[in-house]
Write an enzyme that holds these catalytic residues in place. Sequence first.
Site, PDB file in Angstrom:
ATOM      1  N   ASP A 315       0.730  -1.242   0.128  1.00  0.00           N
ATOM      2  CA  ASP A 315      -0.093   0.123   0.034  1.00  0.00           C
ATOM      3  C   ASP A 315       0.978   1.354  -0.060  1.00  0.00           C
ATOM      4  OD1 ASP A 315      -2.720   1.322   0.329  1.00  0.00           O
ATOM      5  OD2 ASP A 315      -1.865   1.855   2.277  1.00  0.00           O
ATOM      6  N   GLU A 344       1.511  -0.018  -4.733  1.00  0.00           N
ATOM      7  CA  GLU A 344       0.470   1.013  -5.299  1.00  0.00           C
ATOM      8  C   GLU A 344       1.225   2.331  -5.551  1.00  0.00           C
ATOM      9  OE1 GLU A 344      -3.728   3.045  -3.488  1.00  0.00           O
ATOM     10  OE2 GLU A 344      -1.978   2.622  -2.327  1.00  0.00           O
TER      11      GLU A 344
END
Length: 604
Positions: A315, A344
Site C-alpha cells: 500500500d 501501489e
Amino acid sequence: MASSLFAAEITKVEPANWWVGMNDTKVELLVYGKDLCGASVELEADDVQLLSVENGNSPDYLFVTLDIGKNQRPGNIELRFKKGYFSKKLSYELKARNENSAMRKGFDNSDVLYLIMPDRFANGDKSNDTTSGTIEAADRNNPNGRHGGDIAGIISKLDYLQQLGVTTIWPTPLWESNHVKNTYHGYACTDFYNIDARYGNNELYRQLADECHKRGMKLVMDVVPNHCSVSHPWMKNLPLTDWVHPVPDTSTRTLAITAWNDPYVSKRDFDLNRNGWFSPLMPDMNQSNEKVLRYLAQNAIWWIEYAGLDGLRVDTYPYCERSEVAKWTKAITNEYPNLNIVGEVWQPTASAVAYWQKDAKNHDGYNSYLPCVMDFPLMNAMQEAFSVSTPNRARHLNKLYTSLAQDYLYPYPDNIMTFADNHDTERFATSIGKDVELYKSAMGFLLTTRGIPQLYYGTELMMNGDVEGIYTSNTNRKEMNGGWEGDARNVFTAKGRTTEENEVFNYVSKLLNWRKQTSVVQHGKLMHFKPQDGIYVYFRYDDSDCVMVAINGNDTDKTLDTARFAEMLQGYTKGMNVETDETYNQLSTLVLKKKSTLILQLKN
C-alpha cells in the site's frame, strides 16, 4: 529501588519465532514488557550468537539481535533476561523452513488476481462479528462500519472463485485494526503480527493459504510499511522517540509523491512529503530509523514464511521514504528472489509510475527494487475508452492505444498489474454507465492485453456503486449478496443471480478459464494497430500461437477489412471465437458487433 526491580516483566516478543536457513542470518527481537531498560541477556544455543542488547528510549523495550548460524538446528533456544532480582528464562523457537521456501514462485502473467475486502465479501463465522478484545462492534447498517465478513467466509467461497477462473486471492489488510470506528478497511494497523479477531486468527489465515494452494491458487498479502494506526499501542509508549515521524505542523494533507523527483520542488513540500502523515489517524513510520526498517522488513518476511505466501501488495509505496523502502523491498527479494511484489503507485502518467519499477532508467539513478507496479494510467484510459457518456467512442479507444504505447518507459512492461477499478475508485460499472455491452467489451480487453489482470470482488457480476441510483462514499465497498445468512439472494449461485449478472459472469468466467490455458495471452508479445473508424485491433503472439483482438467502440455493427493487419495474419486462415466457440473459415473480413470485443484464436 527493590520494588522497581521486582516489577520488571516480559509481555511479548516480536517476531514470535524465526527460522533457520535464512539468507540473512540476523534477526532483531523487539522485546516488550515493563522496566526492561538495563536488563542483560544470556543465550543458550548451539550455533546462535548474541550480537547486541540495546535499550529503547522507553524503559519498557529491549532490542535483542541474534545471528543464527548456518549449522543451527530447528528447535528452541533459551534466552535469560536479568535485571537486579528479576530473572526470566524465555524459550524462543527456531523453525525449519518448508522445502524450497526461498525459491517460491510468486504470481506472474499467468495469474489473475481477485481483490477482496474481507469485511464485505462473506461472513463464514458469525461468532466473531463482535469480539471482546476489539472496540468496534458489527453494524451492517453503517456503510463505514464492520459488517462481519471474515477469513472463514473467504475460505467458504474458494470453490466459487476457482470455478470463476481467478488464480490468486488478494484480501485487503487482515491485521488487527482496533480503534473506535472505520476499522473495516484494515489500512490502519494496531498489531503487525496478529490477524484481527473479527476476521479470525493467524492459524486461520494460514489455513486460507493452504486451502488456496490445494486448489492450485495463490495468496497475496496486502502490507502497509508506510503507516500504522494512531491507536497502535506504540503511540502511547514509543520504543524509540523517532519510531514515527512527528505530527505535521499542518492539518492539511500535503503529501505529493511527485516531490521525490520534481525538479522544481520546494524544500518545505519535499520535507512534508518525506515526513508527513498519510492521514491524521495514520502515523508515518520513520523508515530512516534502522530499527524501524528492520522491524518492517522482518514482519513481511515472517508472514511470507509463516503462511507460505505467494506475493505481497504494498500500500502507498511512494509515500514511504524513497531510499528506505527500496532497502525494505530488497531485503525481501534477497530472501525470495522469485517472489513478486506489486506496489501501489497512484499516478496518472506512465513516466511517474515507471519511476518506481525495479531497474527503471531514472535520471537520478534511483532503483526501488520493486518488481511490479499498478497501472493506474491504463485504468484511467479504460474508463475513458469505454465511457457511455460520449456517443462518439471512436476517439476514446485511442486512449488505450496511447497508454500502451508508453510501455517503453517500463523496464518490465509485462510485470504490471492491470485493472478497471479497485477498493479506492468508483466501480467500473458505475463509471461507464452500467452498459452491459461496453462492460463485457472492457473485460475482454483487460483479460487479453499485456500485464497481470486484477478483478475487484463483484467485477464478475458487473457490481456497481449505486445506492438507489446515487453514487455515495463507500458504495464501491458494498456487500456481496449471499455472503450473509439470510440474504434475500445469493449471487454465488447462478440461481441467485439476475439475468444480467449471469450474462456477465458467464462471459468473464469463460475468458478467465480460457486465459488459464492459453500461454500466448499470458506471456506472448503484443502488437497493436492505431485505431481507425472506432476499431482498435491488437495481437498477442509467440513463435507458435496468435490471438487477434478487435474492439468495436461504435454504436453500430462494423465490417472490418483485415488487409492492413497482414503482417500478423500471414499464415493464418481460420479463427475460433473464444466467447462463442464459433469457427471463422475466412479472415479477410470480420463482422464486429457494436460495443464489443472480438477475441479470435487464430489457426492455420
